[in-house]
Scaffold this motif. Structure first.
Motif, mmCIF file in Angstrom:
data_model
loop_
_atom_site.group_PDB
_atom_site.id
_atom_site.type_symbol
_atom_site.label_atom_id
_atom_site.label_comp_id
_atom_site.label_asym_id
_atom_site.label_seq_id
_atom_site.Cartn_x
_atom_site.Cartn_y
_atom_site.Cartn_z
ATOM 1 N N LEU A 78 0.848 -1.188 0.000
ATOM 2 C CA LEU A 78 0.000 0.000 0.000
ATOM 3 C C LEU A 78 0.882 1.236 0.000
ATOM 4 O O LEU A 78 1.815 1.338 0.809
ATOM 5 C CB LEU A 78 -0.896 -0.018 1.236
ATOM 6 N N ARG B 64 -0.764 -6.395 -15.302
ATOM 7 C CA ARG B 64 -1.572 -6.127 -14.131
ATOM 8 C C ARG B 64 -3.026 -6.415 -14.441
ATOM 9 O O ARG B 64 -3.453 -6.390 -15.604
ATOM 10 C CB ARG B 64 -1.385 -4.691 -13.645
ATOM 11 N N THR C 34 -7.156 -5.980 -12.686
ATOM 12 C CA THR C 34 -8.132 -5.594 -11.672
ATOM 13 C C THR C 34 -9.372 -6.450 -11.866
ATOM 14 O O THR C 34 -9.601 -6.987 -12.965
ATOM 15 C CB THR C 34 -8.483 -4.104 -11.781
ATOM 16 N N PRO D 26 -3.762 6.315 -8.189
ATOM 17 C CA PRO D 26 -4.772 5.338 -7.750
ATOM 18 C C PRO D 26 -5.152 4.348 -8.854
ATOM 19 O O PRO D 26 -5.440 3.183 -8.564
ATOM 20 C CB PRO D 26 -5.956 6.222 -7.358
ATOM 21 N N THR E 258 -3.594 0.821 -9.121
ATOM 22 C CA THR E 258 -3.989 -0.245 -8.207
ATOM 23 C C THR E 258 -4.397 -1.485 -8.985
ATOM 24 O O THR E 258 -5.250 -1.424 -9.869
ATOM 25 C CB THR E 258 -5.146 0.224 -7.313
ATOM 26 N N GLN F 80 -0.107 -7.752 -4.913
ATOM 27 C CA GLN F 80 -1.088 -6.658 -4.885
ATOM 28 C C GLN F 80 -0.384 -5.315 -4.697
ATOM 29 O O GLN F 80 0.450 -5.158 -3.791
ATOM 30 C CB GLN F 80 -2.087 -6.882 -3.759
ATOM 31 N N THR G 284 -1.629 -1.386 -4.100
ATOM 32 C CA THR G 284 -2.755 -0.514 -3.819
ATOM 33 C C THR G 284 -2.237 0.902 -3.625
ATOM 34 O O THR G 284 -1.370 1.138 -2.776
ATOM 35 C CB THR G 284 -3.515 -0.976 -2.573
ATOM 36 N N SER H 92 -3.385 4.652 -2.673
ATOM 37 C CA SER H 92 -4.469 5.432 -2.066
ATOM 38 C C SER H 92 -4.370 6.892 -2.506
ATOM 39 O O SER H 92 -3.282 7.431 -2.711
ATOM 40 C CB SER H 92 -4.402 5.330 -0.551
#
Length: 123
Positions: A11, A38, A40, A88, A91, A118, A120, A122
């Motif tokens: 993160l 990648r 999602t 963002p 992600t 993963q 992420t 923010s």
């Protein structure tokens, strides 16, 4: 056969950096072009970056160009993805992959895949 293990996800705040690493097993690492992809939820796996067998050639998706850098060390059998100025929209689960026959941006041309890590970002 090649086994790939990614690490380095996590993160991070927007604007930050992460470095992903992919460790490959096997004595023929230098015979594979390598890529990072990648994904999602609900979307197809997306090309991020690729590097040729020698490392002399690289290319990137337009969405990451100028922010991400792919590199490889054939002696250590690793391929890294340095990600800067993260957004963002970066992600996703990131995968490294090995391509025995091509130097491709298309995920279905790749022969071996890691388990994913993963990332992420923010806002």
């Amino acid at each position: 056969q090649v086994q790939l293990v990614e690490s380095g996800g996590g993160l991070v705040q927007a604007g930050g950096s992460l470095r992903l690493s992919c460790a490959a097993s096997g004595r023929t690492f230098s015979s594979y072009a390598m890529g990072w992809f990648r994904q999602t939820p609900g979307k197809e796996r997306e090309f991020v970056a690729r590097i040729s067998r020698s490392g002399a050639s690289t290319s990137y998706a337009d969405s990451v160009k100028g922010r991400f850098t792919i590199s490889r060390d054939n002696a250590k059998t690793t391929v890294d993805l340095q990600m800067n100025s993260l957004k963002p929209e970066d992600t996703a689960v990131y995968y490294c992959a090995a391509d025995r026959s091509y130097y491709s941006t298309r995920w279905h041309n790749y022969d071996y895949w890691g388990q994913g890590t993963q990332v992420t970002v923010s806002s």
